[in-house]
Write a protein that holds these residues in place. Structure first.
Motif: not given
Length: 278
Positions: A18-19, A22, A27, A66-67, A69-71, A73-74
């Motif tokens: 995912y990183l 994307g 997912r 940041t990347e 944390a966002t990925a 979380g998803d």
């Protein structure tokens, strides 16, 4: 996959993908991982540990916080949503299966007891004993504040009634045990095999406590006791204060109970008749 180690490896791979890309494929993989985790019996802590290990590995590989944390979380939300949904479904299925096994065991025990010829020792006594047993088991099987089983007078047989109620519902149970249920029974005759409704308008207000809406009887389900030729000989009633407390499944359970109770009552009457003739 058969354990937390394999799950952790697969979860880390999903986060890495995912990183990197994307897209929705990672997912979807995370969603399927959540389902598989629930299926093989992993717990929430296993999922959380895999998540933290995957995040630490991604940060160690140089990805920005940041990347990651966002990925992360998803991916975590996809995994956990599938895990919780399936885990809840599996728990509910186990509860239903356990309840059905318990109901089946009770019905088998009841069937054996009702087949006992000793119930026919006295026609009147056995009738009351059978009705009392039926009322008790009805409340045990489907719940409710009170259950009432009765038979009407028929030829030489006398009318009989028995009730079962929770200890903290003794006042209500006593009222319903003595209440005139004829209006409900007339309704039952035109309602098919099972009848369910709010009984307040069909009973004496004093019996159901309708002067106090918060404590009034709000639910009723009933089935008929019937001879093999289809003639009604009585009824099983269940009452509760909760609105819509009884389900269609509860009605099916009462039908099984009514069939066994009816057979026992008819058999006891036959034994009594043979004893009187002999």
């Amino acid at each position: 996959m058969n354990g937390p180690t394999e799950f952790g490896t697969a979860y880390a791979s999903a986060l890495t993908a995912y990183l990197r890309d994307g897209d929705e494929r990672a997912r979807t993989t995370a969603y399927e991982l959540g389902r598989e985790a629930a299926t093989i019996g992993l717990g929430v802590m296993d999922v959380a540990e895999a998540h933290h290990a995957a995040v630490a590995a991604a940060l160690g590989d140089g990805a920005s916080a940041t990347e990651v944390a966002t990925a992360a979380g998803d991916i975590f939300l996809e995994t956990l949503s599938a895990f919780e949904m399936l885990a809840r479904g599996l728990a509910e299925a186990r509860d239903v299966a356990e309840r059905e096994r318990r109901h089946a065991a009770i019905l088998r025990q009841l069937s054996n007891f009702l087949a006992d010829a000793s119930l026919a020792a006295s026609a009147e006594g056995s009738t009351h004993e059978i009705l009392h047993l039926v009322a008790e088991q009805a409340r045990e099987l489907i719940g409710g504040a009170c259950c009432v089983a009765n038979v009407g007078a028929d030829h030489d047989a006398v009318a009989a009634r028995a009730a079962s109620f929770a200890p903290d519902e003794a006042p209500l149970g006593a009222r319903l045990a003595l209440a005139d249920l004829s209006r409900l029974e007339e309704l039952m005759r035109s309602s098919g095999a099972v009848a369910r409704l709010d009984p307040r308008e069909w009973l004496d207000p004093a019996a159901v406590g309708s002067h106090d809406g918060a404590k009034a009887v709000r639910s009723w389900v009933a089935v008929a006791l019937a001879r093999l030729d289809g003639r009604s000989i009585g009824f099983i009633h269940a009452f509760d204060r909760r609105p819509r407390a009884f389900t269609s499944a509860d009605g099916e359970v009462l039908l099984q109970l009514a069939q066994m109770g009816s057979a026992a009552l008819e058999r006891a009457e036959l034994y009594a008749r043979q004893a009187a003739d002999g």
